[in-house]
Design a protein around this motif. Structure first.
Motif, short mmCIF file in Angstrom:
data_model
loop_
_atom_site.label_atom_id
_atom_site.label_comp_id
_atom_site.label_asym_id
_atom_site.label_seq_id
_atom_site.Cartn_x
_atom_site.Cartn_y
_atom_site.Cartn_z
N LEU A 52 0.87 -1.21 -0.14
CA LEU A 52 0.01 -0.11 -0.04
C LEU A 52 0.91 1.30 0.07
CD1 LEU A 52 -2.70 1.53 0.22
CD2 LEU A 52 -2.90 0.98 2.48
N LEU A 53 1.72 1.03 0.81
CA LEU A 53 2.85 2.34 0.72
C LEU A 53 3.54 2.52 -0.57
CD1 LEU A 53 4.71 2.32 4.24
CD2 LEU A 53 2.55 3.49 3.68
N ARG A 54 3.94 1.47 -1.14
CA ARG A 54 4.43 1.69 -2.59
C ARG A 54 3.34 2.41 -3.53
NH1 ARG A 54 8.77 -0.80 -4.57
NH2 ARG A 54 7.92 -1.36 -6.23
N LEU A 55 2.13 2.07 -3.31
CA LEU A 55 1.32 2.80 -4.18
C LEU A 55 1.19 4.28 -3.95
CD1 LEU A 55 -1.73 0.31 -4.33
CD2 LEU A 55 -0.05 0.66 -6.18
N LEU A 56 1.30 4.66 -2.61
CA LEU A 56 1.31 5.87 -1.89
C LEU A 56 2.38 6.69 -2.45
CD1 LEU A 56 0.06 5.74 1.80
CD2 LEU A 56 -1.16 7.05 -0.24
N TYR A 57 3.55 6.11 -2.67
CA TYR A 57 4.78 7.06 -3.10
C TYR A 57 5.23 6.51 -4.36
CZ TYR A 57 7.95 2.95 -1.19
OH TYR A 57 8.59 1.72 -1.04
N LEU A 58 4.36 6.07 -5.20
CA LEU A 58 4.12 5.91 -6.70
C LEU A 58 5.51 5.31 -7.27
CD1 LEU A 58 3.46 9.87 -7.28
CD2 LEU A 58 1.97 8.03 -7.40
N ALA A 59 5.73 4.11 -6.39
CA ALA A 59 6.58 3.16 -6.85
C ALA A 59 6.27 1.94 -7.66
CB ALA A 59 7.62 2.54 -5.67
N GLN A 60 4.84 2.04 -7.58
CA GLN A 60 3.78 0.96 -8.24
C GLN A 60 2.58 1.35 -8.38
OE1 GLN A 60 4.87 -2.63 -7.68
NE2 GLN A 60 3.51 -2.94 -9.11
N ARG A 61 1.97 0.96 -9.71
CA ARG A 61 0.83 1.23 -10.05
C ARG A 61 -0.32 0.23 -9.72
NH1 ARG A 61 1.15 4.69 -15.70
NH2 ARG A 61 2.09 6.48 -14.64
N PRO A 62 -1.53 0.51 -9.59
CA PRO A 62 -2.46 -0.71 -8.88
C PRO A 62 -2.86 -1.51 -10.26
CG PRO A 62 -3.50 1.24 -9.05
CD PRO A 62 -2.09 1.80 -9.47
N SER A 63 -3.19 -2.64 -9.87
CA SER A 63 -3.61 -3.51 -10.97
C SER A 63 -5.05 -3.27 -11.45
CB SER A 63 -3.72 -4.96 -10.53
OG SER A 63 -2.35 -5.65 -10.09
N ARG A 64 -5.87 -2.63 -10.57
CA ARG A 64 -7.12 -2.06 -10.71
C ARG A 64 -7.57 -1.04 -9.82
NH1 ARG A 64 -11.15 -4.06 -7.45
NH2 ARG A 64 -10.55 -5.93 -6.02
N GLY A 65 -8.90 -0.40 -10.30
CA GLY A 65 -9.20 0.94 -9.33
C GLY A 65 -8.35 2.37 -9.89
N VAL A 66 -8.77 3.18 -8.72
CA VAL A 66 -8.45 4.62 -9.43
C VAL A 66 -7.58 5.12 -8.15
CG1 VAL A 66 -9.21 6.92 -9.32
CG2 VAL A 66 -10.33 5.00 -10.43
N ARG A 68 -5.68 8.58 -7.14
CA ARG A 68 -5.63 10.10 -7.64
C ARG A 68 -4.73 10.93 -6.44
NH1 ARG A 68 -8.78 12.48 -11.44
NH2 ARG A 68 -8.57 14.44 -10.57
N MET A 69 -3.65 11.65 -6.91
CA MET A 69 -2.85 12.25 -6.04
C MET A 69 -2.65 13.85 -6.14
SD MET A 69 0.25 9.50 -5.15
CE MET A 69 0.57 10.54 -3.36
N PHE A 70 -3.06 14.70 -5.35
CA PHE A 70 -2.99 16.04 -5.69
C PHE A 70 -3.84 16.56 -6.94
CE2 PHE A 70 1.25 14.49 -3.97
CZ PHE A 70 1.30 15.23 -2.85
N GLY A 71 -4.96 15.79 -6.86
CA GLY A 71 -5.93 16.08 -8.01
C GLY A 71 -5.49 15.44 -9.35
N THR A 72 -4.68 14.61 -9.26
CA THR A 72 -4.25 13.87 -10.71
C THR A 72 -4.21 12.36 -10.71
OG1 THR A 72 -2.43 15.52 -10.83
CG2 THR A 72 -2.15 13.50 -12.15
N ASP A 73 -4.62 11.97 -11.75
CA ASP A 73 -4.99 10.47 -11.87
C ASP A 73 -3.63 9.84 -12.01
OD1 ASP A 73 -5.63 8.02 -12.52
OD2 ASP A 73 -7.31 8.41 -13.79
N THR A 74 -3.06 8.85 -11.10
CA THR A 74 -1.73 8.58 -11.50
C THR A 74 -2.01 7.50 -12.28
OG1 THR A 74 -1.91 7.02 -9.52
CG2 THR A 74 -1.21 9.29 -8.94
N ILE A 75 -2.95 6.61 -12.54
CA ILE A 75 -3.06 5.60 -13.37
C ILE A 75 -2.89 6.03 -15.01
CG2 ILE A 75 -4.63 3.78 -14.38
CD1 ILE A 75 -3.70 4.14 -10.91
N THR A 76 -3.54 7.01 -15.48
CA THR A 76 -3.22 7.63 -16.71
C THR A 76 -2.19 8.59 -16.87
OG1 THR A 76 -4.95 9.40 -16.27
CG2 THR A 76 -5.70 7.10 -17.24
N LEU A 77 -1.51 8.95 -15.71
CA LEU A 77 -0.44 10.05 -15.81
C LEU A 77 0.67 9.57 -16.72
CD1 LEU A 77 0.10 12.82 -15.14
CD2 LEU A 77 1.58 11.84 -12.99
#
Length: 242
Positions: A52-66, A68-77
């Motif tokens: 979960l922390l790896r998702l929070l500090y953007l070392a990993q992208r999730p397999s599904r779901g959304v 958003r950090m600081f208003g930005t969708d990190t999945i499509t970024l």
């Protein structure tokens, strides 16, 4: 610095994570972090805290779901834009991850140098930060000559030197004695009082009692539970429902 239009720092919506063909290590995780929150993330070993922390500090992208950090969708970024988001984060790793050939001063200065801060402008803030964590007399020391507690304080100083909006710490007190653990926790509290949202992963029940206004998220086999009600009701100091 600002968060999203609604004030959110982070939003997870039905997030799942699996590695290759394994079962999901995180399932249907949803929560929102607002500015100024202090969160503990707890759970047994293997519950999914580090994932979960790896998702929070953007070392990993999730397999599904959304996410958003600081208003930005990190999945499509696009990946080349992730470094700009990461500059708004501070991360304290359990194993410190200090650069071995650099002094304590240069390890703490590293994020400022990466951000392009001039040498003439970073020297005093770095000295002040090392003094703040009690290492004014160890600025020239390399990691191998520092104790575990001293290395952790350098790692914390490096994580917060850029005044991040979100500070993420993975078992930051796991390598120090109980007295030092409380001292390190006070440093996180000080950053929180300055407005930084803090997420500390720990399995230490004693630490959970050290920050009375903190909120607790508990992971159990990859699913998030809510012992403080933080995911159901907007709390006083920060985390609200999706």
């Amino acid at each position: 610095m600002t968060a999203a239009a609604g004030g959110e720092i982070v939003q997870f919506d039905n997030v799942g994570l699996r590695y290759e063909s394994s079962r999901e290590v995180l399932s249907d995780v949803s929560f929102t972090l607002y500015p100024g929150s202090f969160y503990f993330l707890t759970g047994a070993s293997g519950a999914g805290k580090t994932s979960l922390l790896r998702l929070l500090y953007l070392a990993q992208r999730p397999s599904r779901g959304v996410v958003r950090m600081f208003g930005t969708d990190t999945i499509t970024l696009p990946r080349d834009r992730l470094p700009l988001l990461r500059r708004r984060l501070g991360v304290v790793f359990q194993d410190f991850r200090l650069v071995p050939h650099l002094s304590a001063f240069d390890n703490v200065a590293l994020p400022l140098r990466v951000a392009g801060v001039a040498e003439s402008e970073l020297a005093q803030p770095v000295r002040d930060m090392l003094e703040w964590v009690g290492l004014a007399d160890r600025m020239a020391a390399r990691p191998a000559t520092l104790s575990g507690g001293e290395q952790q304080r350098v790692a914390i100083a490096r994580a917060v030197i850029g005044r991040p909006q979100l500070l993420v710490a993975d078992e930051p007190t796991g390598n120090v004695d109980p007295e030092m653990a409380v001292k390190l926790l006070r440093l996180f509290e000080a950053m929180n009082r300055l407005g930084t949202t803090v997420v500390v992963a720990t399995h230490d029940a004693h630490l959970l009692r050290q920050v009375p206004d903190s909120l607790i998220m508990r992971l159990d086999r990859g699913r998030l539970s809510d012992p403080t009600g933080a995911l159901r009701y907007p709390p006083r100091r920060a985390v609200g429902p999706l």
